[in-house]
Design an enzyme around this catalytic site. Structure first.
Site, PDB file in Angstrom:
ATOM      1  N   CYS A 247       0.932  -1.352  -0.040  1.00  0.00           N
ATOM      2  CA  CYS A 247       0.155  -0.148   0.171  1.00  0.00           C
ATOM      3  C   CYS A 247       1.020   1.244  -0.016  1.00  0.00           C
ATOM      4  CB  CYS A 247      -0.959  -0.237   1.228  1.00  0.00           C
ATOM      5  SG  CYS A 247      -2.138  -1.416   1.380  1.00  0.00           S
TER       6      CYS A 247
ATOM      7  N   HIS B 257      -3.933   7.012   1.568  1.00  0.00           N
ATOM      8  CA  HIS B 257      -4.211   5.624   0.991  1.00  0.00           C
ATOM      9  C   HIS B 257      -5.543   5.000   1.272  1.00  0.00           C
ATOM     10  CE1 HIS B 257      -3.911   1.473  -0.121  1.00  0.00           C
ATOM     11  NE2 HIS B 257      -3.903   1.072   1.242  1.00  0.00           N
TER      12      HIS B 257
ATOM     13  N   ASN C 197      -9.979  -0.786  -2.336  1.00  0.00           N
ATOM     14  CA  ASN C 197      -8.566  -0.596  -2.102  1.00  0.00           C
ATOM     15  C   ASN C 197      -7.748  -1.204  -3.536  1.00  0.00           C
ATOM     16  OD1 ASN C 197      -5.868  -0.585  -1.219  1.00  0.00           O
ATOM     17  ND2 ASN C 197      -6.425  -1.764   0.774  1.00  0.00           N
TER      18      ASN C 197
HETATM   19  N1  ACO Z   1     -19.771  -9.196   5.402  1.00  0.00           N
HETATM   20  C1  ACO Z   1     -20.390  -9.415   6.183  1.00  0.00           C
HETATM   21  N2  ACO Z   1     -19.971  -9.752   7.708  1.00  0.00           N
HETATM   22  C2  ACO Z   1     -18.840  -9.687   7.512  1.00  0.00           C
HETATM   23  C3  ACO Z   1     -17.938  -9.414   6.552  1.00  0.00           C
HETATM   24  C4  ACO Z   1     -18.336  -9.317   5.237  1.00  0.00           C
HETATM   25  N3  ACO Z   1     -17.575  -8.943   4.147  1.00  0.00           N
HETATM   26  N4  ACO Z   1     -16.485  -9.560   6.972  1.00  0.00           N
HETATM   27  C5  ACO Z   1     -16.691  -9.842   8.278  1.00  0.00           C
HETATM   28  N5  ACO Z   1     -17.972  -9.882   8.562  1.00  0.00           N
HETATM   29  C6  ACO Z   1     -18.228 -10.238   9.948  1.00  0.00           C
HETATM   30  C7  ACO Z   1     -17.477 -10.943  10.815  1.00  0.00           C
HETATM   31  O1  ACO Z   1     -17.342 -12.361  10.462  1.00  0.00           O
HETATM   32  C8  ACO Z   1     -17.770 -10.782  12.202  1.00  0.00           C
HETATM   33  O2  ACO Z   1     -18.639 -11.554  12.458  1.00  0.00           O
HETATM   34  P1  ACO Z   1     -19.181 -12.036  14.062  1.00  0.00           P
HETATM   35  O3  ACO Z   1     -19.283 -10.888  14.795  1.00  0.00           O
HETATM   36  O4  ACO Z   1     -20.191 -13.050  13.922  1.00  0.00           O
HETATM   37  O5  ACO Z   1     -17.724 -12.764  14.287  1.00  0.00           O
HETATM   38  C9  ACO Z   1     -18.534  -9.146  12.062  1.00  0.00           C
HETATM   39  O6  ACO Z   1     -18.631  -8.944  10.677  1.00  0.00           O
HETATM   40  C10 ACO Z   1     -17.619  -8.077  12.625  1.00  0.00           C
HETATM   41  O7  ACO Z   1     -16.040  -8.385  12.128  1.00  0.00           O
HETATM   42  P2  ACO Z   1     -15.069  -7.462  12.517  1.00  0.00           P
HETATM   43  O8  ACO Z   1     -13.679  -8.026  11.731  1.00  0.00           O
HETATM   44  O9  ACO Z   1     -14.904  -7.072  13.751  1.00  0.00           O
HETATM   45  O10 ACO Z   1     -15.333  -6.099  11.701  1.00  0.00           O
HETATM   46  P3  ACO Z   1     -14.580  -4.574  11.503  1.00  0.00           P
HETATM   47  O11 ACO Z   1     -15.935  -3.683  11.725  1.00  0.00           O
HETATM   48  O12 ACO Z   1     -13.660  -4.535  12.181  1.00  0.00           O
HETATM   49  O13 ACO Z   1     -14.532  -4.514   9.906  1.00  0.00           O
HETATM   50  C11 ACO Z   1     -12.626  -4.679   8.367  1.00  0.00           C
HETATM   51  C12 ACO Z   1     -13.320  -5.398   9.268  1.00  0.00           C
HETATM   52  C13 ACO Z   1     -13.457  -4.246   7.310  1.00  0.00           C
HETATM   53  C14 ACO Z   1     -11.672  -5.757   7.761  1.00  0.00           C
HETATM   54  C15 ACO Z   1     -11.847  -3.385   9.057  1.00  0.00           C
HETATM   55  O14 ACO Z   1     -11.206  -4.111  10.243  1.00  0.00           O
HETATM   56  C16 ACO Z   1     -10.694  -2.838   8.284  1.00  0.00           C
HETATM   57  O15 ACO Z   1     -10.875  -2.338   7.149  1.00  0.00           O
HETATM   58  N6  ACO Z   1      -9.450  -2.977   8.621  1.00  0.00           N
HETATM   59  C17 ACO Z   1      -8.615  -2.376   7.764  1.00  0.00           C
HETATM   60  C18 ACO Z   1      -8.173  -3.189   6.726  1.00  0.00           C
HETATM   61  C19 ACO Z   1      -7.229  -2.744   5.839  1.00  0.00           C
HETATM   62  O16 ACO Z   1      -6.623  -1.744   5.953  1.00  0.00           O
HETATM   63  N7  ACO Z   1      -6.677  -3.704   4.842  1.00  0.00           N
HETATM   64  C20 ACO Z   1      -5.790  -3.345   4.169  1.00  0.00           C
HETATM   65  C21 ACO Z   1      -4.516  -2.659   4.585  1.00  0.00           C
HETATM   66  S1  ACO Z   1      -3.079  -3.320   3.825  1.00  0.00           S
HETATM   67  C22 ACO Z   1      -3.230  -2.984   2.000  1.00  0.00           C
HETATM   68  O17 ACO Z   1      -3.780  -2.521   1.718  1.00  0.00           O
HETATM   69  C23 ACO Z   1      -2.482  -4.033   1.409  1.00  0.00           C
END
Ligand code: ACO
Length: 353
Positions: free
Chosen positions: A112, A278, A308
Site C-alpha cells: 500500500c 491511502h 482498495n
Molecule cells: N460481510 C458481512 N460480515 C462480515 C464481513 C463481510 N464482508 N466480513 C466480516 N464480517 C463479519 C465478521 O465475521 C464478524 O462476525 P461475528 O461478529 O459474527 O464474528 C463481524 O462481521 C465483525 O467483524 P470485524 O472484523 O470485527 O469487523 P470490523 O468492523 O473490524 O471490520 C474490516 C473489518 C472491514 C476488515 C476492518 O477491520 C478494516 O477495514 N480494517 C482495515 C483493513 C485494511 O486496512 N486492509 C488493507 C491494508 S493493507 C493493504 O492495503 C495491502
C-alpha cells in the site's frame, strides 16, 4: 534542484462489481460493506491482463498528460504486490511497453505504500541530478488473489446462477478481506525543476514487527518447493489479515507521520490543503481526519468507486482530484500511506504556480 509532478493518468479495468454482486456468492451485504468499509463497487480486469498491462495504460496516459515522449524518460519505477509472474518484476515489461529507452527501472514492493516510496525514490533521483524525467506507477491486479473460482461468472453478472453451497462457504470464509480490494493503476510523471515548490520533504517508515497484520503466508522461498499442492489446499496463497490491528495502526501512524513531515518543513496541519491518503477503509480515513482536525474536503476519498487498489490508490485519487480541478497552484498536498510490511510514510508536495 527539486522535482515537480507534470502529468498523471490512470487505467480503468472494464468489469465493475458492486456489493450486491458480491452478496450473490458469499454471506455479505451492501449495507455491511458500505458501513464498515465505505466501498460500494470495485473494478476487475479480464483474466490474462496483468498489473504490467494496467501500468502501461496508466503510464502512457500520464506521459501524454505531461506532453512527454517515452524516450525522454530517465527512470521508470513500478510498485505492485501483484506482479504478472513470480519473477521478474513488472518494471521491464512496463519500460518496454511504454517505449522508454534502456533506462533505470525499479520494482518496488512496499504494497500500500509502494507508490509513496516510488515518489520519494523518483524525487531523490531527480534532485540528486541522476536524471531529469521519471515516471512512477502503482498498479494492482488483485483479482488473482480472490478465491471465487467457478463463482466468478456469477459476480460478473451471469443471470440466474447461484453459487453452490461449498463455494459459497469458502467465499464467506474469506469475506473480511476479499470485499475490500479492486484492480487499478495510476501513474505520475515527475520532472527535475528549479521552480519553487515541488516535493518539499518526506518521511518513510518500516516496522517488521507489524508484518503479520496482513501477509500471504505461502508460495515463498522459505519452503521447498516454494509452492506445492498442500499450500494451495490450505489457502496459504491467499492473504491473511488482522483487520482490527491494521485499522488501529493506520489511524495512529498516518496522522503521526503527516505531522512529522510537516514539522520537518516548518509547517503545521493547518497549512495543508489536501491530504491524499491511502484508500483502505473509509473509517480509517475518518480517523485520520479526526486526528488531524480536518474534514473530507481536505482528506478526500474515492474508495466507494474503486475499493482498495493498494499501490494504485494514491495516483488514482490524485489524478481524479486534478481532473475535478481540486489541485490548484500553490496548494500544499500531503501524500500518506500505511500498509503491509508494515511500511508507511508521508511526502509533502507544493503544487507549483
Ligand atoms: N460481510 C458481512 N460480515 C462480515 C464481513 C463481510 N464482508 N466480513 C466480516 N464480517 C463479519 C465478521 O465475521 C464478524 O462476525 P461475528 O461478529 O459474527 O464474528 C463481524 O462481521 C465483525 O467483524 P470485524 O472484523 O470485527 O469487523 P470490523 O468492523 O473490524 O471490520 C474490516 C473489518 C472491514 C476488515 C476492518 O477491520 C478494516 O477495514 N480494517 C482495515 C483493513 C485494511 O486496512 N486492509 C488493507 C491494508 S493493507 C493493504 O492495503 C495491502
Amino acid at each position: 534542484m527539486g522535482s515537480v509532478i507534470t502529468g498523471s493518468g490512470i487505467a480503468v479495468p472494464p468489469h465493475l462489481v458492486t456489493n450486491h454482486d458480491l452478496a450473490r456468492i458469499m454471506d455479505t451485504s451492501d449495507d455491511w460493506i458500505r458501513s464498515r468499509t465505505g466501498v460500494a463497487q470495485r473494478r476487475f480486469v479480464e483474466p490474462g491482463v496483468g498489473s504490467s498491462d494496467l501500468a502501461i495504460q496508466a503510464g502512457l496516459a500520464a506521459l501524454a498528460d505531461a506532453g512527454l515522449d517515452p524516450g525522454e524518460l530517465d527512470l521508470v519505477v513500478t510498485a505492485t504486490m501483484t506482479p504478472d509472474v513470480q519473477a521478474p518484476g513488472i518494471v521491464g515489461k512496463v519500460q518496454h511497453g511504454l517505449g522508454a529507452g534502456a533506462v533505470a527501472g525499479f520494482d518496488l514492493r512496499q504494497q500500500c505504500s509502494g507508490f509513496l516510496y516510488g515518489l520519494d525514490l523518483a524525487d531523490a533521483w531527480l534532485t540528486s541530478g541522476r536524471g531529469k524525467r521519471a515516471i512512477v506507477i502503482g498498479a494492482e491486479v488483485h483479482a488473482g488473489y480472490l478465491p471465487w473460482g467457478e463463482t466468478w461468472p456469477i459476480v460478473l453478472g451471469a443471470p440466474g446462477e447461484k453459487a453452490d453451497p461449498e463455494a459459497y462457504a469458502r467465499n464467506t470464509a474469506h469475506r473480511a478481506w476479499s470485499v475490500l480490494f479492486g484492480d487499478g493503476a495510476g501513474a505520475m510523471v515527475l520532472e527535475a525543476s528549479d521552480a519553487p515548490g515541488g516535493v518539499l520533504g518526506s518521511r518513510l517508515r518500516t516496522a517488521g514487527e507489524l508484518s503479520d497484520l496482513i501477509r500471504v503466508p505461502g508460495v515463498g522461498f522459505s519452503r521447498r518447493p516454494y509452492i506445492d499442492a498442500e499450500q494451495l489446499d490450505d489457502d496459504d496463497h491467499l492473504p491473511v489479515m488482522d483487520g482490527g490491528g491494521l485499522y488501529k495502526n493506520a489511524v495512529r501512524l498516518m496522522p503521526e507521520v503527516v505531522l512529522e513531515v510537516l514539522e520537518q518543513c516548518d509547517l503545521t496541519a493547518s497549512d495543508v490543503d489536501l491530504v491524499v491518503a491511502h484508500q483502505a477503509n473509509e473509517r480509517i480515513l475518518a480517523g485520520v481526519r479526526k486526528q488531524l482536525g480536518t474534514d473530507a474536503a481536505t482528506v478526500p476519498s474515492n474508495i466507494a468507486e474503486w475499493g482498495n487498489t493498494t499501490a494504485g490508490t494514491l495516483p488514482i485519487l490524485f489524478h481524479e482530484l486534478r481532473q475535478e480541478g481540486r489541485v490548484e497552484p500553490g496548494m500544499l498536498v500531503c501524500f500518506v500511506a500505511f500498509g503491509a510490511g508494515a511500511h508507511w510514510g508521508a511526502v509533502l508536495y507544493r503544487v507549483p504556480d
